[in-house]
Design a protein around this motif. Structure first.
Motif, PDB file in Angstrom:
ATOM      1  N   ALA A   1      55.620  14.436  59.225  1.00  0.00           N
ATOM      2  CA  ALA A   1      55.978  14.380  60.586  1.00  0.00           C
ATOM      3  C   ALA A   1      55.276  13.061  60.989  1.00  0.00           C
ATOM      4  O   ALA A   1      55.937  12.404  61.982  1.00  0.00           O
ATOM      5  CB  ALA A   1      55.992  15.547  61.296  1.00  0.00           C
TER       6      ALA A   1
ATOM      7  N   SER B   1      54.233  19.463  55.693  1.00  0.00           N
ATOM      8  CA  SER B   1      55.137  19.151  56.815  1.00  0.00           C
ATOM      9  C   SER B   1      54.770  18.463  57.845  1.00  0.00           C
ATOM     10  O   SER B   1      55.457  17.581  58.328  1.00  0.00           O
ATOM     11  CB  SER B   1      55.830  20.600  57.122  1.00  0.00           C
TER      12      SER B   1
ATOM     13  N   GLN C   1      54.425  12.469  50.723  1.00  0.00           N
ATOM     14  CA  GLN C   1      55.845  12.693  50.482  1.00  0.00           C
ATOM     15  C   GLN C   1      55.804  13.554  48.995  1.00  0.00           C
ATOM     16  O   GLN C   1      56.783  14.432  48.819  1.00  0.00           O
ATOM     17  CB  GLN C   1      56.485  11.282  50.485  1.00  0.00           C
TER      18      GLN C   1
ATOM     19  N   ILE D   1      58.998   8.138  59.811  1.00  0.00           N
ATOM     20  CA  ILE D   1      59.892   9.215  60.209  1.00  0.00           C
ATOM     21  C   ILE D   1      60.552   9.127  61.516  1.00  0.00           C
ATOM     22  O   ILE D   1      59.743   8.854  62.400  1.00  0.00           O
ATOM     23  CB  ILE D   1      59.280  10.488  60.030  1.00  0.00           C
TER      24      ILE D   1
ATOM     25  N   GLU E   1      59.103  23.143  61.306  1.00  0.00           N
ATOM     26  CA  GLU E   1      59.207  23.687  59.859  1.00  0.00           C
ATOM     27  C   GLU E   1      57.740  24.062  59.485  1.00  0.00           C
ATOM     28  O   GLU E   1      57.629  25.081  59.159  1.00  0.00           O
ATOM     29  CB  GLU E   1      59.826  22.591  59.017  1.00  0.00           C
TER      30      GLU E   1
ATOM     31  N   ASP F   1      64.082  12.767  65.496  1.00  0.00           N
ATOM     32  CA  ASP F   1      64.600  13.928  65.114  1.00  0.00           C
ATOM     33  C   ASP F   1      64.065  14.478  63.760  1.00  0.00           C
ATOM     34  O   ASP F   1      63.920  15.885  63.791  1.00  0.00           O
ATOM     35  CB  ASP F   1      66.330  13.696  64.854  1.00  0.00           C
ATOM     36  N   GLU F   2      64.087  13.723  62.815  1.00  0.00           N
ATOM     37  CA  GLU F   2      63.370  14.411  61.666  1.00  0.00           C
ATOM     38  C   GLU F   2      61.825  14.825  61.925  1.00  0.00           C
ATOM     39  O   GLU F   2      61.100  15.859  61.629  1.00  0.00           O
ATOM     40  CB  GLU F   2      63.269  13.273  60.523  1.00  0.00           C
ATOM     41  N   LYS F   3      61.200  13.930  62.748  1.00  0.00           N
ATOM     42  CA  LYS F   3      59.874  14.523  63.111  1.00  0.00           C
ATOM     43  C   LYS F   3      59.760  15.653  63.920  1.00  0.00           C
ATOM     44  O   LYS F   3      58.850  16.662  63.455  1.00  0.00           O
ATOM     45  CB  LYS F   3      59.026  13.309  64.101  1.00  0.00           C
ATOM     46  N   LYS F   4      60.624  16.086  64.568  1.00  0.00           N
ATOM     47  CA  LYS F   4      60.823  17.498  65.544  1.00  0.00           C
ATOM     48  C   LYS F   4      61.242  18.492  64.667  1.00  0.00           C
ATOM     49  O   LYS F   4      60.421  19.606  64.502  1.00  0.00           O
ATOM     50  CB  LYS F   4      61.871  17.214  66.588  1.00  0.00           C
ATOM     51  N   ARG F   5      62.155  18.389  63.501  1.00  0.00           N
ATOM     52  CA  ARG F   5      62.493  19.356  62.634  1.00  0.00           C
ATOM     53  C   ARG F   5      61.153  19.420  61.937  1.00  0.00           C
ATOM     54  O   ARG F   5      61.067  20.810  61.432  1.00  0.00           O
ATOM     55  CB  ARG F   5      63.653  18.714  61.750  1.00  0.00           C
ATOM     56  N   LEU F   6      60.549  18.485  61.278  1.00  0.00           N
ATOM     57  CA  LEU F   6      59.288  18.946  60.186  1.00  0.00           C
ATOM     58  C   LEU F   6      58.046  19.506  61.004  1.00  0.00           C
ATOM     59  O   LEU F   6      57.246  20.493  60.511  1.00  0.00           O
ATOM     60  CB  LEU F   6      58.747  17.630  59.695  1.00  0.00           C
TER      61      LEU F   6
END
Length: 353
Positions: free
Chosen positions: A170, A166, A141, A175, A186, A178-183
């Motif tokens: 993920a 990133s 982090q 995590i 990214e 949704d955040e996992k997918k975004r990361l």
């Protein structure tokens, strides 16, 4: 390592800079330079030696040296020097500057601004060193937060590290989906940009391959298999650029393992996409895993796990138990290490059962 400058040489450099600028701007300041030079050598030599020289010896960079010199120079002479007004020609217009410091101080300050890029380079190198330290500590982090400040960088060294950070973020169990997918997307974007900035970077090729594979998990089996040759090509290019990178060798082994155990229905999908669908064997996967271990012994918990799993598929129970035990006993620093530890324990129970 400290930087030291000869005092008399510094005064000569100042005088030369003053004369050069007078010629460039068609302003006759040479007489003022002579006056300033004489005053400096006759009256303020001791002050320079005790003040400026000390600062110069303590400075680590040329930018810091001159910045402090300007500040000290203003304090010494501000009561004795007149205020200079000079008209300087710019590209398309004239501008008046009321300079409340000596001409010498202004010129030195003007010249040192050219060293800002050198200081920026040192700062970039320091950030990369700090990033690598955080990665070695498994502080995902903090690493991600540090590198996010450089997400608009054109330097591939920052971008591929951002892709890695990133992706690692993920993978954390804390995590959400949704955040996992975004990361994940990214990470792929950073890896793609890194490759665009530096095609000769082995790390950019490696992380592009990894992140492309991750994106395939959200795009469906047809896309994932369709990207398989692209992934392999980038891994082979990474190894070509850096044959000592054990991670790239490991991932190529993982690629072979995945296609060796590909289910029959996925093989049919591959046959539709490719005239010659990708194939591999467990023996090929084993060769890559062993090669990675040879290049960098005990470098990655998952390589130890995959060696154990591959030997299990080849029905070599003794060697499988050996490598799974090593995976189980590997220090669990990252989230992935903890997952490897858990899986190794479960597989050892199966072997012993």
């Amino acid at each position: 390592m400290f930087l030291s400058l000869d005092f008399s040489a510094l005064l000569s450099v100042e005088r030369r800079l003053l004369e050069e600028t007078a010629q460039e701007t068609h302003i006759s300041l040479i007489s003022s330079a002579n006056l300033l030079y004489n005053r400096s050598t006759a009256r303020t030599h001791t002050e320079y030696e005790s003040g400026v020289q000390t600062d110069l010896m303590a400075s680590a960079t040329l930018f810091g040296v001159f910045k402090r010199f300007v500040s000290r120079n203003v304090k010494i002479r501000k009561m004795n020097e007149c205020i200079w007004t000079d008209r300087i020609r710019t590209l398309n217009r004239k501008a008046s500057f009321l300079v409340a410091v000596t001409p010498l101080s202004f010129l030195i300050y003007d010249r040192i601004t050219h060293f800002s890029s050198v200081r920026a380079l040192v700062s970039a190198e320091e950030v990369l060193e700090q990033a690598d330290y955080l990665y070695s500590c498994g502080d995902t982090q903090k690493l991600h937060q540090l590198l996010l400040h450089h997400k608009h960088s054109d330097d591939a060294e920052f971008l591929w590290r951002l892709a890695r950070a990133s992706r690692d973020l993920a993978l954390l169990s804390s995590i959400g989906s949704d955040e996992k997918k975004r990361l994940t997307y990214e990470a792929f974007d950073y890896a793609q940009r890194a490759l665009e900035k530096n095609e000769a970077s082995f790390a950019a090729h490696k992380w592009f391959a990894i992140c492309l594979s991750d994106v395939g998990d959200y795009e469906g089996i047809k896309v994932k298999i369709g990207n398989s040759y692209i992934i392999r090509n980038h891994l082979e290019r990474a190894i070509e650029l850096n044959p000592k990178d054990a991670t790239s060798i490991h991932i190529l082994g993982y690629w072979c393992f995945a296609f060796a155990e590909l289910p029959w229905y996925q093989r049919k999908v591959a046959a539709v996409i490719f005239a010659s669908p990708p194939t591999a064997t467990y023996e090929e996967a084993l060769a890559f895993f062993l090669k990675a271990e040879e290049v960098d012994p005990n470098f990655y918990s998952k390589n130890l796990l995959m060696l154990g799993k591959t030997y299990m598929m080849l029905r070599d129970v003794k060697r499988a138990a050996l490598w799974l035990t090593k995976a189980r006993d590997y220090p669990a620093v990252t989230e992935e290490d903890k997952q490897v530890h858990k899986e190794a324990l479960e597989l050892l129970k199966k072997l012993n059962g």
